[in-house]
Design an enzyme around this catalytic site. Structure first.
Site, PDB file in Angstrom:
ATOM      1  N   TYR A  36      -8.671   9.647  43.471  1.00 19.01           N
ATOM      2  CA  TYR A  36      -7.705  10.729  43.606  1.00 19.01           C
ATOM      3  C   TYR A  36      -7.904  11.807  42.532  1.00 19.01           C
ATOM      4  CZ  TYR A  36      -3.266  13.250  43.655  1.00 19.01           C
ATOM      5  OH  TYR A  36      -2.318  14.242  43.702  1.00 19.01           O
ATOM      6  N   ASN A 217      -1.482  16.000  34.475  1.00 14.63           N
ATOM      7  CA  ASN A 217      -0.557  15.322  35.377  1.00 14.63           C
ATOM      8  C   ASN A 217       0.286  14.319  34.595  1.00 14.63           C
ATOM      9  OD1 ASN A 217       0.793  14.393  37.575  1.00 14.63           O
ATOM     10  ND2 ASN A 217      -0.936  13.291  38.468  1.00 14.63           N
TER      11      ASN A 217
END
Length: 268
Positions: A36, A217
């Site tokens: 991802y 993130n």
């Protein structure tokens, strides 16, 4: 650390965990499997695939570097704020905010955010590399603080925008600026990120796609600001108790209203 520049270090155990995690990620990425944010899209585009990981990284950072700063005297090197322009309007602000404080996060917020991110990455499960950890530590040690827009994140799934500014400074992007000063001089000034790194003998690093994602993130900024707010709130609560006691004493008041029985029988 956030306000008084206390020293920060990563423990030996954490260093070993970081090295182990980086090697594990290299082995995983070499298999070509979908990872991802590395060879896939982000969020709703996670089902897409790409071989251009470096381009994905550059796009990830660039689209997050469009925050709005008020005009400063960065070209002159000093933080001289133009207060006159705020006072020429018909309505004067209740809080006299300088252009900087109205659009840029305080340095203590950013330093605390870097510390929180370091604490998270030190677990060694993100694939971050030791040079990137060292670069974050150097920002704190050299008192080089990225200038981050006050607005830009609601921390729904991560503080992408403010953390992207920190990551961009590590790469020495000339479009970004920082607060810095000479060690023998306490006056802060604004400098371009690449110039500030050079002045402090710091070599810009090239972030991998994985590092770009793990730096950006997270909710480190929200956690840091919340922790600082809680710390200040506890201090204010203690101060209010002291001031209340002193006021009652000065007024020769009674202490019956502070009897523990009254507090114990209230449901709150």
């Amino acid at each position: 650390m956030s306000s008084y520049n206390a020293a920060v270090r990563v423990s030996d155990d954490a260093q070993h965990a970081i090295i182990k995690g980086a090697k594990a990620f290299e082995a995983k990425s070499a298999t070509g499997e979908a990872i991802y944010g590395i060879n896939t899209g982000l969020g709703g585009s996670a089902d897409t695939r790409t071989k251009a990981s470096d381009k994905l990284k550059e796009d990830f950072l660039s689209v997050l570097h469009y925050g709005i700063f008020a005009e400063t005297t960065a070209s002159q090197g000093c933080l001289d704020h133009d207060k006159a322009s705020q006072e020429t309007g018909l309505l004067k602000p209740v809080l006299r905010l300088t252009h900087e404080s109205a659009t840029v996060m305080p340095e203590s917020w950013i330093r605390a955010s870097i510390l929180v991110r370091l604490n998270s990455l030190a677990h060694g499960v993100s694939g971050i590399t030791p040079p990137t950890i060292e670069a974050l530590l150097r920002l704190l040690d050299c008192n080089v603080t990225p200038r981050v827009p006050l607005h830009g994140s609601i921390s729904a799934s991560g503080d992408f925008s403010p953390l992207a500014y920190i990551a961009g400074v590590l790469e020495g992007k000339p479009s970004l600026t920082v607060y810095t000063c000479e060690r023998q001089n306490t006056q802060r000034r604004v400098e371009r990120a690449d110039i500030a790194l050079t002045n402090h003998s710091m070599t810009p690093i090239v972030l991998t796609a994985r590092e770009c994602l793990v730096l950006g993130n997270g909710t480190s900024v929200s956690a840091a600001v919340s922790a600082l707010a809680m710390h200040e709130a506890l201090g204010l609560a203690a101060l209010s108790q002291v001031l209340t006691a002193m006021s009652v004493e000065a007024l020769r008041g009674t202490d019956e209203s502070f009897d523990p029985f009254l507090a114990a029988v209230r449901p709150h």
